[in-house]
Structure formats: structure tokens, C-alpha cells
Motif scaffolding. Structure first.
Motif, PDB file in Angstrom:
ATOM      1  N   VAL A   1      -6.373 -20.988 -23.049  1.00  0.00           N
ATOM      2  CA  VAL A   1      -4.912 -20.874 -23.048  1.00  0.00           C
ATOM      3  C   VAL A   1      -4.276 -22.221 -22.764  1.00  0.00           C
ATOM      4  CG1 VAL A   1      -2.917 -19.727 -22.023  1.00  0.00           C
ATOM      5  CG2 VAL A   1      -5.077 -18.481 -22.282  1.00  0.00           C
ATOM      6  N   GLY A   2      -4.715 -22.893 -21.690  1.00  0.00           N
ATOM      7  CA  GLY A   2      -4.162 -24.179 -21.296  1.00  0.00           C
ATOM      8  C   GLY A   2      -4.950 -24.764 -20.141  1.00  0.00           C
ATOM      9  N   ASP A   3      -4.485 -25.891 -19.608  1.00  0.00           N
ATOM     10  CA  ASP A   3      -5.255 -26.575 -18.568  1.00  0.00           C
ATOM     11  C   ASP A   3      -5.120 -25.932 -17.188  1.00  0.00           C
ATOM     12  OD1 ASP A   3      -2.680 -27.250 -17.880  1.00  0.00           O
ATOM     13  OD2 ASP A   3      -2.923 -29.411 -18.157  1.00  0.00           O
ATOM     14  N   SER A   4      -4.281 -24.914 -17.061  1.00  0.00           N
ATOM     15  CA  SER A   4      -4.139 -24.208 -15.788  1.00  0.00           C
ATOM     16  C   SER A   4      -4.276 -22.694 -15.945  1.00  0.00           C
ATOM     17  CB  SER A   4      -2.792 -24.541 -15.141  1.00  0.00           C
ATOM     18  OG  SER A   4      -1.722 -24.145 -15.983  1.00  0.00           O
ATOM     19  N   GLU A   5      -4.742 -22.270 -17.114  1.00  0.00           N
ATOM     20  CA  GLU A   5      -4.882 -20.844 -17.404  1.00  0.00           C
ATOM     21  C   GLU A   5      -6.355 -20.519 -17.663  1.00  0.00           C
ATOM     22  OE1 GLU A   5      -2.384 -18.832 -17.170  1.00  0.00           O
ATOM     23  OE2 GLU A   5      -0.896 -20.414 -16.854  1.00  0.00           O
ATOM     24  N   PRO A   6      -6.724 -19.263 -17.546  1.00  0.00           N
ATOM     25  CA  PRO A   6      -8.134 -18.890 -17.733  1.00  0.00           C
ATOM     26  C   PRO A   6      -8.616 -19.105 -19.157  1.00  0.00           C
ATOM     27  CG  PRO A   6      -6.746 -16.930 -17.518  1.00  0.00           C
ATOM     28  CD  PRO A   6      -5.887 -18.103 -17.165  1.00  0.00           C
TER      29      PRO A   6
END
Length: 327
Positions: A301-306
Motif C-alpha cells: 500500500v505504502g511506506d507506512s501501511e501493511p
């Protein structure tokens, strides 16, 4: 033979040669009995009982072990009536192996639900889920049931179950479930095990699993696992590794003051957005070690998402891994 620690109970029938018609029943410390029997070299041993003493003897040895009163042993009920299931032993063992390592190893009461494996029976399907709150594993197998029911078994119970499944000759395991207990029967081995279920609710894991992604990666499983193992040496175990996905290339980088730094590039199939993410190398390695296909699919998803890791073209199991926060 019966054994229990009050959370789980074990029943095993063994065929013996009875030299005398007398019957007896007694209670003995299992640690002492195990240590004695494990250190006897004789293929056959003799058991006798007299005046609260269990005598174990062989060709050239004899142990006299003190016993306890029968009334000191808890009453165990193996006559459980409830929802009945039949599961293939090998398929169940595979599912357990694919999720159990993600459960929390040590837990207090408030985190006990993570020190367990969640069982979810749906029509014609069993889903096993484990999570330590930083990662999640899910595996499914086909069943012949139309019942919907769920329960939690502690990690200790799962380890005992896995041990029996790994060594038994039974091909189809019979399971009976009621609200507070689960009975596993291994008919070809004359073994029954009862587990108490955890009286806690498992998190709604479906809300943790992303349903939309921005970056899609396909990589050779063995090559990716090997690269992470090499680079993570420089992460000093506690630190993270940096994964940069760009132009069909993955750059893996790690550094630590005590060891130094390491990086490696490998070719991948990339679609979607370029991305840089920090991961705990242990979580990536343990998930990849369970993936059996030549290629692994990674959806981010992104650099802070699972992120989701799964075998390519196989939807029977997957792993959700949380990234580390960038400082």
C-alpha cells in the motif's frame, strides 16, 4: 494413560501383555516416569504395583517409584458432544505450519489472544489465523462441513497438537467442538486430546488485510530470501532493512554501527508506484521460508501501511507485514 495440566488433556491406549489377571490404576509424576523410561535400554519392561509403589523392571534394572492417590487426579471428560468435523491430517499440519510462527511467543492476560491460533470454520472451508500484532498469517483448507464456528487455541495447545500430527499414523482427524472445549481424535493411534479454548475474542483480522494496493512486485522466492538473509547481517538483528522498489529493480540496504553496511540489487517485476519501505528482516525471512512457489507476489500500500506476501497464483495462504516507521 491419561495426562492433564488442566488446560489440555491427553488419552492414549497401549496394547500390553498382561502376565496376571489383576488390574490396577495409579497416578505418577510424568516427569519422573518419562526420565526413567527414556533411559532404559531394554526393548521390553515390566510394570507391577504394590502398596502405592509402581515397580518398573527390566533384565538388569529395577525402579520403585512412589505414586499418588487416584482421587488426586482431575476428572477428565472425553465424551464431548457438539459440532463434528473430519480433517485430512497432512493438510491440517501444513496449515498449522504456515501460520503458527506468527503467533505471539510470550503473553500476559491482555495479549493472550495473540498467543494463540484462531480457527474459523465456514461452509466447506477452515481458516487458520495467527498474529503477534505486527504481522499476520492466514492459511485455508477445504473441509466437508457446513457449520460456521470459531474458537481460539493457545500456542501451547497448538504446539502439542502439531507434535501429535507430525508423528501419528492417522490420516483423517476427527474433531468435536463445544463452546469451551475441543476434542481431537486420532483413531488409528488410539489417541484423544481435549483442549480448553481461550475465552478471549480474536481481532477482526479482515480489517487488517488491505484490499487495495499501489505497488505490485513479483520476485523469485529463493533469490529474494537469500538476498534478505545476506543483507540483514548488517542490520544487527534489531535494526531494519531498507527496500527500494524502482525500475524493475529491488535495492536492499542495511547498516548498523557495530557491523557496518551492506546492500544488494536484484531484478523483479514491478508495476505501480516506486517505493522505499523499511521492514523487519525477520518478518520477511520467516514468511518467505513458508512460501513454496518459485515466485512470490508482494503487494504494498505504502511506506507506512501493511504489505501482503503470498505465493504467486496460490490463494490458500498469505502474510501481512507492517513496515517500520521512518525516523
Amino acid at each position: 494413560m491419561y495426562a492433564t495440566d488442566l488446560q489440555q488433556a491427553f488419552h492414549k491406549v497401549i496394547t500390553i501383555n498382561a502376565l496376571f489377571p489383576e488390574q490396577f490404576a495409579t497416578v505418577i509424576d510424568q516427569r519422573i516416569l518419562l526420565e526413567v523410561v527414556s533411559n532404559i535400554n531394554d526393548e521390553t519392561i515390566k510394570l507391577s504395583y504394590n502398596n502405592n509403589v509402581l515397580v518398573i523392571s527390566g533384565d538388569r534394572m529395577e525402579f520403585k517409584l512412589p505414586t499418588m492417590e487416584l482421587k488426586e487426579f482431575p476428572v477428565i471428560n472425553f465424551s464431548i458432544v457438539g459440532n463434528d468435523f473430519s480433517l485430512d491430517k497432512n493438510e491440517l499440519l501444513k496449515c498449522i505450519d504456515k501460520v503458527m510462527f506468527c503467533a505471539l511467543k510470550d503473553a500476559e492476560y491482555l495479549t493472550m489472544r495473540f498467543n494463540a491460533v484462531y480457527w474459523e470454520f465456514e461452509p466447506n472451508k477452515l481458516c487458520l489465523v495467527a498474529s503477534d500484532s505486527f504481522r499476520l498469517a492466514l492459511a485455508t483448507m477445504n473441509t466437508n462441513t457446513n457449520v460456521f464456528t470459531t474458537f481460539l487455541l493457545s500456542l501451547k495447545s497448538m504446539e502439542e497438537l502439531k507434535s501429535v500430527l507430525s508423528s501419528c499414523t492417522t490420516k483423517t482427524v476427527a474433531i468435536t467442538e463445544i463452546s469451551s472445549q475441543i476434542l481431537f481424535k486420532f483413531p488409528e493411534d488410539d489417541i484423544e486430546i481435549v483442549f480448553n479454548v481461550l475465552e478471549q475474542s480474536f481481532p477482526e483480522y479482515e480489517q487488517i488485510v488491505p484490499d487495495s494496493f499501489n505497488t505490485f512486485v513479483v520476485a523469485n522466492t529463493e533469490a529474494l530470501l537469500s538476498a534478505i538473509k545476506r543483507v540483514s547481517i548488517a542490520s544487527n538483528k534489531d535494526n531494519s532493512i531498507s527496500c527500494t522498489f524502482s525500475n524493475n529493480n529491488l535495492n536492499i540496504y542495511a547498516s548498523s554501527p557495530d557491523i557496518g553496511e551492506a546492500q544488494e540489487n536484484m531484478g523483479i517485476k514491478l508495476s505501480g508506484q516506486d517505493l522505499n519501505v523499511l521492514y523487519t528482516p525477520k518478518y520477511l525471512k520467516e514468511a518467505l521460508e513458508k512460501i513454496e512457489t518459485v515466485e512470490t507476489e508482494m503487494k504494498i500500500v505504502g511506506d507506512s501501511e501493511p504489505a501482503v506476501l503470498k505465493p504467486l497464483n496460490d490463494n490458500t495462504y498469505f502474510y501481512v507485514i507492517m513496515p517500520q516507521r521512518k525516523v
